[in-house]
Motif scaffolding. Structure first.
Motif, mmCIF file in Angstrom:
data_model
loop_
_atom_site.group_PDB
_atom_site.id
_atom_site.type_symbol
_atom_site.label_atom_id
_atom_site.label_comp_id
_atom_site.label_asym_id
_atom_site.label_seq_id
_atom_site.Cartn_x
_atom_site.Cartn_y
_atom_site.Cartn_z
ATOM 1 N N GLU A 1 0.840 -1.187 0.000
ATOM 2 C CA GLU A 1 0.000 0.000 0.000
ATOM 3 C C GLU A 1 0.879 1.243 0.000
ATOM 4 O O GLU A 1 1.805 1.349 0.806
ATOM 5 N N ALA A 2 0.599 2.162 -0.907
ATOM 6 C CA ALA A 2 1.282 3.460 -0.938
ATOM 7 C C ALA A 2 0.322 4.494 -0.370
ATOM 8 O O ALA A 2 -0.841 4.554 -0.775
ATOM 9 N N ALA A 3 0.796 5.286 0.582
ATOM 10 C CA ALA A 3 -0.064 6.274 1.223
ATOM 11 C C ALA A 3 0.730 7.533 1.535
ATOM 12 O O ALA A 3 1.949 7.488 1.723
ATOM 13 N N LEU A 4 0.026 8.641 1.604
ATOM 14 C CA LEU A 4 0.642 9.910 1.979
ATOM 15 C C LEU A 4 0.858 9.956 3.481
ATOM 16 O O LEU A 4 -0.016 9.557 4.256
ATOM 17 N N ASP A 5 2.006 10.465 3.900
ATOM 18 C CA ASP A 5 2.250 10.657 5.330
ATOM 19 C C ASP A 5 1.814 12.068 5.733
ATOM 20 O O ASP A 5 1.245 12.808 4.920
ATOM 21 N N ASP A 6 2.069 12.459 6.972
ATOM 22 C CA ASP A 6 1.616 13.761 7.458
ATOM 23 C C ASP A 6 2.366 14.940 6.829
ATOM 24 O O ASP A 6 1.950 16.080 6.967
ATOM 25 N N GLN A 7 3.447 14.674 6.104
ATOM 26 C CA GLN A 7 4.176 15.722 5.392
ATOM 27 C C GLN A 7 3.871 15.701 3.892
ATOM 28 O O GLN A 7 4.573 16.315 3.102
ATOM 29 N N LEU A 8 2.831 14.944 3.533
ATOM 30 C CA LEU A 8 2.373 14.813 2.153
ATOM 31 C C LEU A 8 3.427 14.206 1.235
ATOM 32 O O LEU A 8 3.559 14.567 0.072
ATOM 33 N N LEU A 9 4.163 13.254 1.789
ATOM 34 C CA LEU A 9 5.118 12.462 1.017
ATOM 35 C C LEU A 9 4.627 11.022 1.003
ATOM 36 O O LEU A 9 3.945 10.571 1.927
ATOM 37 N N TRP A 10 4.977 10.295 -0.042
ATOM 38 C CA TRP A 10 4.495 8.932 -0.221
ATOM 39 C C TRP A 10 5.407 7.918 0.450
ATOM 40 O O TRP A 10 6.628 8.029 0.368
ATOM 41 N N ARG A 11 4.813 6.933 1.119
ATOM 42 C CA ARG A 11 5.537 5.819 1.737
ATOM 43 C C ARG A 11 4.758 4.539 1.466
ATOM 44 O O ARG A 11 3.534 4.565 1.420
ATOM 45 N N TRP A 12 5.470 3.438 1.295
ATOM 46 C CA TRP A 12 4.785 2.171 1.089
ATOM 47 C C TRP A 12 4.922 1.288 2.324
ATOM 48 O O TRP A 12 5.832 1.451 3.114
ATOM 49 N N GLN A 13 3.985 0.335 2.436
ATOM 50 C CA GLN A 13 3.999 -0.666 3.501
ATOM 51 C C GLN A 13 3.644 -2.018 2.889
ATOM 52 O O GLN A 13 2.801 -2.099 1.996
ATOM 53 N N MET A 14 4.277 -3.058 3.403
ATOM 54 C CA MET A 14 3.945 -4.432 3.024
ATOM 55 C C MET A 14 3.162 -5.051 4.177
ATOM 56 O O MET A 14 3.590 -4.970 5.325
ATOM 57 N N ARG A 15 2.021 -5.660 3.850
ATOM 58 C CA ARG A 15 1.182 -6.275 4.873
ATOM 59 C C ARG A 15 0.717 -7.659 4.430
ATOM 60 O O ARG A 15 0.533 -7.908 3.253
ATOM 61 N N VAL A 16 0.534 -8.497 5.416
ATOM 62 C CA VAL A 16 -0.183 -9.748 5.227
ATOM 63 C C VAL A 16 -1.520 -9.518 5.916
ATOM 64 O O VAL A 16 -1.569 -8.944 7.007
ATOM 65 N N GLU A 17 -2.589 -9.941 5.282
ATOM 66 C CA GLU A 17 -3.932 -9.624 5.764
ATOM 67 C C GLU A 17 -4.092 -9.842 7.269
ATOM 68 O O GLU A 17 -3.726 -10.887 7.806
ATOM 69 N N GLY A 18 -4.621 -8.821 7.939
ATOM 70 C CA GLY A 18 -4.905 -8.907 9.359
ATOM 71 C C GLY A 18 -3.714 -8.647 10.265
ATOM 72 O O GLY A 18 -3.824 -8.774 11.475
ATOM 73 N N GLU A 19 -2.568 -8.288 9.710
ATOM 74 C CA GLU A 19 -1.375 -8.063 10.525
ATOM 75 C C GLU A 19 -0.877 -6.633 10.389
ATOM 76 O O GLU A 19 -1.227 -5.917 9.465
ATOM 77 N N GLU A 20 -0.028 -6.267 11.318
ATOM 78 C CA GLU A 20 0.668 -4.987 11.235
ATOM 79 C C GLU A 20 1.643 -5.041 10.059
ATOM 80 O O GLU A 20 1.983 -6.127 9.588
ATOM 81 N N PRO A 21 2.129 -3.887 9.592
ATOM 82 C CA PRO A 21 3.097 -3.918 8.480
ATOM 83 C C PRO A 21 4.317 -4.770 8.821
ATOM 84 O O PRO A 21 4.832 -4.724 9.943
ATOM 85 N N LEU A 22 4.766 -5.542 7.841
ATOM 86 C CA LEU A 22 5.953 -6.373 8.012
ATOM 87 C C LEU A 22 7.198 -5.687 7.457
ATOM 88 O O LEU A 22 8.314 -6.033 7.842
ATOM 89 N N ALA A 23 7.006 -4.769 6.509
ATOM 90 C CA ALA A 23 8.109 -4.035 5.898
ATOM 91 C C ALA A 23 7.588 -2.668 5.470
ATOM 92 O O ALA A 23 6.395 -2.520 5.180
ATOM 93 N N VAL A 24 8.484 -1.693 5.447
ATOM 94 C CA VAL A 24 8.104 -0.329 5.072
ATOM 95 C C VAL A 24 9.195 0.290 4.201
ATOM 96 O O VAL A 24 10.326 -0.196 4.144
ATOM 97 N N ALA A 25 8.841 1.393 3.565
ATOM 98 C CA ALA A 25 9.802 2.143 2.759
ATOM 99 C C ALA A 25 10.912 2.698 3.649
ATOM 100 O O ALA A 25 10.677 3.068 4.799
#
Length: 111
Positions: free
Chosen positions: A55-79
């Motif tokens: 998932e790519a999403a904007l952070d609070d500074q309006l910059l893009w960051r990605w996260q890797m998730r397995v359904e139902g879990e917290e992020p396992l990896a991030v940008a």
């Protein structure tokens, strides 16, 4: 490609997926109390990377960051870093997804 482990000042450990050019492609979303737990988390990421959701999403500074998730879990990896453009963030996540499943685990830690 390899997962590298870094010991922080507080002695906790984080992992990073590093490309052949030594640039980081992704990192753990937090730290682990020891190398063994960090290595297990990296192995879990390697096993799930090909089928996980990204998932790519904007952070609070309006910059893009990605996260890797397995359904139902917290992020396992991030940008490792933020991106100004969504397309660059998505491409970075795709590189991580393609490279993580075949990456080796570097048993040494960096300080």
């Amino acid at each position: 490609m390899r997962f590298r482990f870094h010991t922080l000042k507080d002695t906790s450990v984080v992992w990073r997926l590093v490309g052949d050019n030594h640039r980081p492609l992704g990192t753990s979303p937090g730290s682990f109390p020891d190398l063994d737990r960090a290595a297990r988390a990296a192995a879990a990421v390697r096993a799930a990377a090909g089928t996980a959701s990204y998932e790519a999403a904007l952070d609070d500074q309006l910059l893009w960051r990605w996260q890797m998730r397995v359904e139902g879990e917290e992020p396992l990896a991030v940008a490792v870093r933020p991106y100004q453009r969504r397309i660059d963030c998505v491409r970075a996540a795709r590189r991580f997804q393609e490279q993580a499943p075949t990456a080796t685990l570097d048993a040494r830690t960096r300080f």
